[in-house]
Design a protein around this motif. Structure first.
Motif, PDB file in Angstrom:
ATOM      1  N   LYS A   1       0.852  -1.081  -0.291  1.00  0.00           N
ATOM      2  CA  LYS A   1      -0.036  -0.040   0.046  1.00  0.00           C
ATOM      3  C   LYS A   1       0.996   1.264  -0.023  1.00  0.00           C
ATOM      4  N   ILE A   2       0.335   2.315  -0.712  1.00  0.00           N
ATOM      5  CA  ILE A   2       1.201   3.750  -0.706  1.00  0.00           C
ATOM      6  C   ILE A   2       0.536   4.250   0.441  1.00  0.00           C
ATOM      7  N   LEU A   3       1.609   4.942   1.255  1.00  0.00           N
ATOM      8  CA  LEU A   3       1.184   5.853   2.682  1.00  0.00           C
ATOM      9  C   LEU A   3       1.482   7.080   2.375  1.00  0.00           C
ATOM     10  N   SER A   4       0.863   7.692   1.187  1.00  0.00           N
ATOM     11  CA  SER A   4       1.450   9.124   0.962  1.00  0.00           C
ATOM     12  C   SER A   4       1.183  10.259   1.947  1.00  0.00           C
ATOM     13  N   LYS A   5       0.125   9.834   2.894  1.00  0.00           N
ATOM     14  CA  LYS A   5      -0.531  10.822   3.891  1.00  0.00           C
ATOM     15  C   LYS A   5      -0.069  10.458   5.303  1.00  0.00           C
ATOM     16  N   LEU A   6       0.839   9.658   5.314  1.00  0.00           N
ATOM     17  CA  LEU A   6       1.392   9.200   6.637  1.00  0.00           C
ATOM     18  C   LEU A   6       1.738  10.181   7.471  1.00  0.00           C
ATOM     19  N   ASP A   7       1.356  10.340   8.819  1.00  0.00           N
ATOM     20  CA  ASP A   7       1.615  11.160  10.003  1.00  0.00           C
ATOM     21  C   ASP A   7       2.705  10.734  10.764  1.00  0.00           C
ATOM     22  N   TYR A   8       3.941  11.150  10.581  1.00  0.00           N
ATOM     23  CA  TYR A   8       5.041  10.476  10.863  1.00  0.00           C
ATOM     24  C   TYR A   8       5.069  10.647  12.750  1.00  0.00           C
TER      25      TYR A   8
ATOM     26  N   GLN B   1      15.373   1.634  -8.951  1.00  0.00           N
ATOM     27  CA  GLN B   1      13.526   1.565  -9.038  1.00  0.00           C
ATOM     28  C   GLN B   1      12.914   1.140  -7.755  1.00  0.00           C
ATOM     29  N   ARG B   2      13.599   0.394  -7.184  1.00  0.00           N
ATOM     30  CA  ARG B   2      13.092  -0.312  -5.846  1.00  0.00           C
ATOM     31  C   ARG B   2      13.074   0.609  -4.804  1.00  0.00           C
ATOM     32  N   LEU B   3      14.194   1.318  -4.594  1.00  0.00           N
ATOM     33  CA  LEU B   3      14.438   2.284  -3.579  1.00  0.00           C
ATOM     34  C   LEU B   3      13.300   3.566  -3.987  1.00  0.00           C
ATOM     35  N   LYS B   4      13.397   3.796  -5.158  1.00  0.00           N
ATOM     36  CA  LYS B   4      12.156   4.870  -5.445  1.00  0.00           C
ATOM     37  C   LYS B   4      10.941   4.594  -5.214  1.00  0.00           C
ATOM     38  N   ARG B   5      10.469   3.383  -5.336  1.00  0.00           N
ATOM     39  CA  ARG B   5       9.280   2.734  -4.915  1.00  0.00           C
ATOM     40  C   ARG B   5       9.199   2.938  -3.471  1.00  0.00           C
ATOM     41  N   ASP B   6      10.156   2.595  -2.473  1.00  0.00           N
ATOM     42  CA  ASP B   6      10.074   2.678  -1.329  1.00  0.00           C
ATOM     43  C   ASP B   6       9.678   4.248  -0.632  1.00  0.00           C
ATOM     44  N   CYS B   7      10.494   5.210  -1.399  1.00  0.00           N
ATOM     45  CA  CYS B   7       9.992   6.531  -1.109  1.00  0.00           C
ATOM     46  C   CYS B   7       8.560   7.067  -1.519  1.00  0.00           C
ATOM     47  N   GLN B   8       8.176   6.227  -2.672  1.00  0.00           N
ATOM     48  CA  GLN B   8       6.838   6.513  -3.261  1.00  0.00           C
ATOM     49  C   GLN B   8       5.694   6.124  -1.908  1.00  0.00           C
ATOM     50  N   ILE B   9       5.916   4.871  -1.514  1.00  0.00           N
ATOM     51  CA  ILE B   9       5.168   4.322  -0.620  1.00  0.00           C
ATOM     52  C   ILE B   9       5.039   4.796   0.824  1.00  0.00           C
TER      53      ILE B   9
ATOM     54  N   TYR C   1       3.702  -3.681  16.540  1.00  0.00           N
ATOM     55  CA  TYR C   1       2.995  -4.447  15.686  1.00  0.00           C
ATOM     56  C   TYR C   1       1.712  -5.156  16.056  1.00  0.00           C
ATOM     57  N   GLN C   2       1.757  -5.747  17.280  1.00  0.00           N
ATOM     58  CA  GLN C   2       0.847  -6.468  17.882  1.00  0.00           C
ATOM     59  C   GLN C   2      -0.235  -5.445  18.552  1.00  0.00           C
ATOM     60  N   SER C   3       0.340  -4.099  18.536  1.00  0.00           N
ATOM     61  CA  SER C   3      -0.837  -3.116  19.419  1.00  0.00           C
ATOM     62  C   SER C   3      -1.700  -2.811  18.522  1.00  0.00           C
ATOM     63  N   GLY C   4      -1.842  -3.170  17.125  1.00  0.00           N
ATOM     64  CA  GLY C   4      -2.837  -2.781  16.247  1.00  0.00           C
ATOM     65  C   GLY C   4      -2.723  -1.471  15.602  1.00  0.00           C
ATOM     66  N   GLU C   5      -1.599  -0.483  15.927  1.00  0.00           N
ATOM     67  CA  GLU C   5      -1.362   0.475  15.263  1.00  0.00           C
ATOM     68  C   GLU C   5      -0.912   0.511  14.034  1.00  0.00           C
ATOM     69  N   TYR C   6      -0.129  -0.533  13.750  1.00  0.00           N
ATOM     70  CA  TYR C   6       0.344  -0.706  12.417  1.00  0.00           C
ATOM     71  C   TYR C   6      -0.765  -1.006  11.352  1.00  0.00           C
ATOM     72  N   GLU C   7      -1.738  -1.968  11.861  1.00  0.00           N
ATOM     73  CA  GLU C   7      -2.810  -2.213  11.008  1.00  0.00           C
ATOM     74  C   GLU C   7      -3.609  -0.986  10.737  1.00  0.00           C
ATOM     75  N   ALA C   8      -3.727  -0.250  11.967  1.00  0.00           N
ATOM     76  CA  ALA C   8      -4.810   1.022  11.787  1.00  0.00           C
ATOM     77  C   ALA C   8      -4.094   1.961  10.625  1.00  0.00           C
ATOM     78  N   ILE C   9      -2.852   2.213  10.763  1.00  0.00           N
ATOM     79  CA  ILE C   9      -2.266   3.021   9.697  1.00  0.00           C
ATOM     80  C   ILE C   9      -2.478   2.441   8.298  1.00  0.00           C
ATOM     81  N   LEU C  10      -2.276   1.305   8.187  1.00  0.00           N
ATOM     82  CA  LEU C  10      -2.301   0.713   6.749  1.00  0.00           C
ATOM     83  C   LEU C  10      -3.851   0.903   6.316  1.00  0.00           C
ATOM     84  N   ASN C  11      -4.896   0.487   7.270  1.00  0.00           N
ATOM     85  CA  ASN C  11      -6.135   0.605   6.803  1.00  0.00           C
ATOM     86  C   ASN C  11      -6.683   1.824   6.434  1.00  0.00           C
ATOM     87  N   GLU C  12      -6.104   2.821   7.082  1.00  0.00           N
ATOM     88  CA  GLU C  12      -6.472   4.337   6.868  1.00  0.00           C
ATOM     89  C   GLU C  12      -5.861   4.886   5.541  1.00  0.00           C
ATOM     90  N   SER C  13      -5.037   4.212   5.053  1.00  0.00           N
ATOM     91  CA  SER C  13      -4.374   4.730   3.705  1.00  0.00           C
ATOM     92  C   SER C  13      -5.224   4.378   2.339  1.00  0.00           C
TER      93      SER C  13
END
Length: 271
Positions: A5-12, A70-78, A259-271
Protein backbone atom coordinates in the motif's frame (compact mmCIF):
# COMPACT_ATOMS: atom_id res chain seq x y z
CA UNK A 1 4.48 -8.15 -8.12
CA UNK A 2 4.65 -5.34 -5.55
CA UNK A 3 1.29 -5.14 -3.79
CA UNK A 4 2.34 -2.84 -0.96
CA UNK A 5 0.00 0.00 0.00
CA UNK A 6 1.10 3.57 -0.69
CA UNK A 7 1.09 5.66 2.50
CA UNK A 8 1.47 9.09 0.93
CA UNK A 9 -0.35 10.85 3.80
CA UNK A 10 1.44 9.10 6.64
CA UNK A 11 1.56 11.19 9.84
CA UNK A 12 5.09 10.59 11.03
CA UNK A 13 4.45 11.94 14.52
CA UNK A 14 2.00 9.09 14.96
CA UNK A 15 4.82 6.64 14.34
CA UNK A 16 7.30 8.13 16.82
CA UNK A 17 8.27 6.11 19.89
CA UNK A 18 7.14 7.94 23.04
CA UNK A 19 10.68 8.64 24.27
CA UNK A 20 11.71 9.80 20.80
CA UNK A 21 8.77 12.19 20.56
CA UNK A 22 9.45 13.60 24.04
CA UNK A 23 13.09 14.42 23.26
CA UNK A 24 12.38 15.91 19.83
CA UNK A 25 9.70 18.15 21.35
CA UNK A 26 12.17 19.36 23.98
CA UNK A 27 14.84 20.10 21.38
CA UNK A 28 12.39 21.85 19.06
CA UNK A 29 11.19 24.07 21.92
CA UNK A 30 14.66 25.55 22.55
CA UNK A 31 14.46 28.99 20.87
CA UNK A 32 16.62 29.13 17.76
CA UNK A 33 18.30 25.76 18.41
CA UNK A 34 17.02 23.93 15.34
CA UNK A 35 17.86 26.88 13.11
CA UNK A 36 21.36 27.01 14.59
CA UNK A 37 21.89 23.29 13.98
CA UNK A 38 20.58 23.56 10.40
CA UNK A 39 22.82 26.54 9.60
CA UNK A 40 25.97 25.14 11.16
CA UNK A 41 26.16 21.40 11.81
CA UNK A 42 23.87 20.25 8.98
CA UNK A 43 25.26 22.64 6.40
CA UNK A 44 28.91 21.95 7.21
CA UNK A 45 28.64 18.21 7.85
CA UNK A 46 26.36 17.81 4.83
CA UNK A 47 28.98 19.32 2.55
CA UNK A 48 31.86 17.35 4.06
CA UNK A 49 30.03 14.02 3.93
CA UNK A 50 28.57 14.73 0.49
CA UNK A 51 32.08 15.14 -0.89
CA UNK A 52 33.32 12.08 1.00
CA UNK A 53 30.61 9.73 -0.29
CA UNK A 54 30.79 11.12 -3.80
CA UNK A 55 34.53 10.47 -3.82
CA UNK A 56 34.62 7.21 -1.88
CA UNK A 57 31.35 5.43 -2.62
CA UNK A 58 29.29 4.10 -5.49
CA UNK A 59 26.27 6.06 -6.69
CA UNK A 60 23.07 4.03 -7.04
CA UNK A 61 21.01 5.60 -9.82
CA UNK A 62 18.96 4.73 -12.90
CA UNK A 63 22.10 4.08 -14.96
CA UNK A 64 24.47 2.42 -12.47
CA UNK A 65 22.04 0.04 -10.72
CA UNK A 66 18.58 0.42 -12.33
CA UNK A 67 16.77 -2.45 -10.58
CA UNK A 68 17.86 -1.44 -7.08
CA UNK A 69 17.30 2.23 -7.84
CA UNK A 70 13.72 1.68 -9.01
CA UNK A 71 13.03 -0.38 -5.89
CA UNK A 72 14.37 2.37 -3.63
CA UNK A 73 12.34 4.99 -5.50
CA UNK A 74 9.28 2.80 -4.92
CA UNK A 75 10.07 2.73 -1.19
CA UNK A 76 10.08 6.53 -1.19
CA UNK A 77 6.75 6.58 -3.03
CA UNK A 78 5.18 4.20 -0.51
CA UNK A 79 6.27 6.40 2.38
CA UNK A 80 5.38 9.70 0.70
CA UNK A 81 8.95 11.02 0.55
CA UNK A 82 9.47 13.54 -2.24
CA UNK A 83 11.91 14.29 -3.65
CA UNK A 84 13.78 11.03 -3.19
CA UNK A 85 17.23 11.31 -1.58
CA UNK A 86 20.40 10.28 -3.34
CA UNK A 87 21.47 6.67 -2.84
CA UNK A 88 24.92 5.14 -2.73
CA UNK A 89 26.81 2.14 -1.38
CA UNK A 90 30.14 1.80 0.39
CA UNK A 91 32.31 -1.27 0.78
CA UNK A 92 31.56 -3.21 3.94
CA UNK A 93 30.15 -6.66 4.57
CA UNK A 94 28.25 -5.69 7.67
CA UNK A 95 24.53 -5.33 6.94
CA UNK A 96 24.13 -1.65 7.67
CA UNK A 97 22.84 1.67 6.38
CA UNK A 98 22.73 5.27 7.44
CA UNK A 99 21.37 8.60 6.25
CA UNK A 100 23.01 12.00 5.90
CA UNK A 101 21.36 15.42 6.03
CA UNK A 102 22.19 18.48 3.99
CA UNK A 103 21.17 19.24 0.43
CA UNK A 104 20.60 16.78 -1.09
CA UNK A 105 19.96 14.17 1.59
CA UNK A 106 21.63 10.84 1.04
CA UNK A 107 21.02 7.24 2.11
CA UNK A 108 24.11 5.03 2.22
CA UNK A 109 23.99 1.21 2.19
CA UNK A 110 26.85 -1.15 2.85
CA UNK A 111 27.64 -3.31 -0.17
CA UNK A 112 26.92 -6.31 2.07
CA UNK A 113 23.35 -5.12 2.58
CA UNK A 114 22.72 -5.08 -1.15
CA UNK A 115 24.39 -8.46 -1.72
CA UNK A 116 22.95 -10.31 1.28
CA UNK A 117 19.39 -8.98 1.47
CA UNK A 118 16.60 -9.80 -1.02
CA UNK A 119 14.51 -6.84 -2.17
CA UNK A 120 11.86 -7.18 0.53
CA UNK A 121 14.48 -7.06 3.28
CA UNK A 122 16.28 -4.17 1.59
CA UNK A 123 12.91 -2.35 1.66
CA UNK A 124 12.99 -2.54 5.46
CA UNK A 125 16.49 -1.10 5.58
CA UNK A 126 15.55 1.69 3.14
CA UNK A 127 12.35 2.42 5.05
CA UNK A 128 14.32 2.65 8.29
CA UNK A 129 16.54 5.37 6.80
CA UNK A 130 13.60 7.18 5.18
CA UNK A 131 12.06 7.08 8.65
CA UNK A 132 15.04 8.92 10.14
CA UNK A 133 14.70 11.59 7.46
CA UNK A 134 10.93 12.00 7.65
CA UNK A 135 10.79 11.87 11.47
CA UNK A 136 13.19 14.83 11.70
CA UNK A 137 16.07 12.89 13.25
CA UNK A 138 18.88 13.86 10.89
CA UNK A 139 19.84 17.32 12.23
CA UNK A 140 20.17 15.95 15.77
CA UNK A 141 21.84 12.74 14.56
CA UNK A 142 24.47 14.86 12.86
CA UNK A 143 24.94 16.86 16.06
CA UNK A 144 25.49 13.66 18.07
CA UNK A 145 27.93 12.33 15.47
CA UNK A 146 29.85 15.62 15.52
CA UNK A 147 30.03 15.61 19.32
CA UNK A 148 31.52 12.11 19.24
CA UNK A 149 33.92 12.91 16.40
CA UNK A 150 37.54 14.07 16.67
CA UNK A 151 36.68 17.40 15.01
CA UNK A 152 35.82 19.03 18.35
CA UNK A 153 39.14 20.35 19.60
CA UNK A 154 37.99 23.62 21.15
CA UNK A 155 38.06 23.14 24.98
CA UNK A 156 34.87 25.15 25.58
CA UNK A 157 32.93 23.22 22.95
CA UNK A 158 34.33 19.94 24.28
CA UNK A 159 33.19 20.86 27.80
CA UNK A 160 29.65 21.55 26.55
CA UNK A 161 29.70 18.32 24.55
CA UNK A 162 30.48 16.27 27.67
CA UNK A 163 27.39 17.67 29.39
CA UNK A 164 24.90 16.98 26.61
CA UNK A 165 26.28 13.98 24.78
CA UNK A 166 25.00 11.18 27.04
CA UNK A 167 21.32 12.27 27.01
CA UNK A 168 21.57 12.82 23.27
CA UNK A 169 23.13 9.39 22.73
CA UNK A 170 20.29 7.83 24.74
CA UNK A 171 17.84 9.56 22.40
CA UNK A 172 19.95 8.58 19.35
CA UNK A 173 19.44 4.93 20.25
CA UNK A 174 15.71 5.41 20.86
CA UNK A 175 15.25 7.10 17.48
CA UNK A 176 16.04 3.75 15.84
CA UNK A 177 12.88 2.31 17.39
CA UNK A 178 10.78 4.89 15.54
CA UNK A 179 12.71 4.30 12.31
CA UNK A 180 12.10 0.54 12.61
CA UNK A 181 8.35 1.23 12.62
CA UNK A 182 8.72 3.14 9.36
CA UNK A 183 10.77 0.25 7.99
CA UNK A 184 7.85 -2.07 8.77
CA UNK A 185 5.40 0.33 7.10
CA UNK A 186 7.68 0.27 4.06
CA UNK A 187 8.18 -3.48 3.63
CA UNK A 188 4.75 -4.29 5.17
CA UNK A 189 5.74 -7.69 6.56
CA UNK A 190 6.79 -8.17 10.20
CA UNK A 191 8.73 -11.39 9.54
CA UNK A 192 10.79 -9.61 6.89
CA UNK A 193 11.80 -6.99 9.48
CA UNK A 194 12.71 -9.66 12.01
CA UNK A 195 14.80 -11.57 9.47
CA UNK A 196 16.85 -8.44 8.77
CA UNK A 197 17.38 -7.87 12.48
CA UNK A 198 18.47 -11.46 12.94
CA UNK A 199 20.99 -11.16 10.12
CA UNK A 200 22.28 -7.89 11.58
CA UNK A 201 22.42 -9.61 14.96
CA UNK A 202 24.85 -12.27 13.74
CA UNK A 203 23.11 -15.18 11.98
CA UNK A 204 25.83 -16.92 9.90
CA UNK A 205 25.21 -16.86 6.14
CA UNK A 206 25.01 -20.67 6.00
CA UNK A 207 21.86 -20.47 8.19
CA UNK A 208 20.09 -17.68 6.28
CA UNK A 209 17.63 -20.19 4.76
CA UNK A 210 16.77 -21.55 8.23
CA UNK A 211 15.92 -18.26 9.95
CA UNK A 212 13.00 -18.51 12.37
CA UNK A 213 11.68 -15.13 13.63
CA UNK A 214 9.80 -16.87 16.45
CA UNK A 215 13.10 -18.11 17.84
CA UNK A 216 14.50 -14.56 17.88
CA UNK A 217 11.41 -13.28 19.69
CA UNK A 218 11.89 -16.08 22.23
CA UNK A 219 15.50 -14.99 22.67
CA UNK A 220 14.20 -11.45 23.24
CA UNK A 221 11.80 -12.70 25.91
CA UNK A 222 14.70 -14.47 27.65
CA UNK A 223 16.69 -11.23 27.49
CA UNK A 224 13.82 -9.31 29.10
CA UNK A 225 13.67 -11.89 31.90
CA UNK A 226 17.45 -11.63 32.41
CA UNK A 227 17.30 -7.85 32.78
CA UNK A 228 14.53 -7.71 35.37
CA UNK A 229 15.39 -6.30 38.77
CA UNK A 230 17.30 -3.15 39.73
CA UNK A 231 20.82 -4.58 39.55
CA UNK A 232 20.29 -6.39 36.24
CA UNK A 233 18.73 -3.29 34.70
CA UNK A 234 21.70 -1.23 35.86
CA UNK A 235 24.17 -3.70 34.32
CA UNK A 236 22.17 -3.74 31.07
CA UNK A 237 22.06 0.07 30.90
CA UNK A 238 25.78 0.36 31.59
CA UNK A 239 26.77 -2.12 28.91
CA UNK A 240 24.66 -0.48 26.19
CA UNK A 241 25.90 3.06 26.90
CA UNK A 242 28.57 3.03 24.18
CA UNK A 243 26.28 1.55 21.51
CA UNK A 244 24.82 3.76 18.78
CA UNK A 245 21.62 1.73 18.49
CA UNK A 246 19.60 -0.56 20.80
CA UNK A 247 20.59 -4.21 20.90
CA UNK A 248 18.89 -6.19 18.17
CA UNK A 249 16.75 -8.32 20.44
CA UNK A 250 15.33 -5.18 22.03
CA UNK A 251 14.62 -3.68 18.62
CA UNK A 252 12.85 -6.87 17.59
CA UNK A 253 10.69 -6.98 20.74
CA UNK A 254 9.85 -3.26 20.54
CA UNK A 255 8.84 -3.49 16.90
CA UNK A 256 6.83 -6.68 17.40
CA UNK A 257 4.97 -5.14 20.35
CA UNK A 258 4.09 -2.09 18.24
CA UNK A 259 2.93 -4.39 15.45
CA UNK A 260 0.81 -6.36 17.90
CA UNK A 261 -0.71 -3.18 19.36
CA UNK A 262 -2.85 -2.74 16.24
CA UNK A 263 -1.37 0.65 15.34
CA UNK A 264 0.41 -0.75 12.30
CA UNK A 265 -2.80 -2.24 10.88
CA UNK A 266 -4.71 0.95 11.68
CA UNK A 267 -2.25 3.06 9.67
CA UNK A 268 -2.41 0.68 6.70
CA UNK A 269 -6.22 0.53 6.77
CA UNK A 270 -6.52 4.32 6.85
CA UNK A 271 -4.39 4.72 3.73
Amino acid sequence: MDNRKILSKLDYRRVLHEDDKRMIDRLEQIPGFRKLIDNTVVKLQGKILGIEYQGNGYDINAESAPHIYQRLKRDCQILGMTPAPRFCSMWSYRISSFSVGGDPKRIVFSSGSIDLLPYGELDFLAGHEIGHIMCGHLPYHMLVELIYSTRLEDPQISALAKIIKMPLLDWYRTSHLSADRVGLLCCQDINTCLRVMMKMGGVPMKYFNQIDPEQFLFQGKMFEDMTKGTFNKLVSNMTVQAASSPWMVRRAIELYNWYQSGEYEAILNES
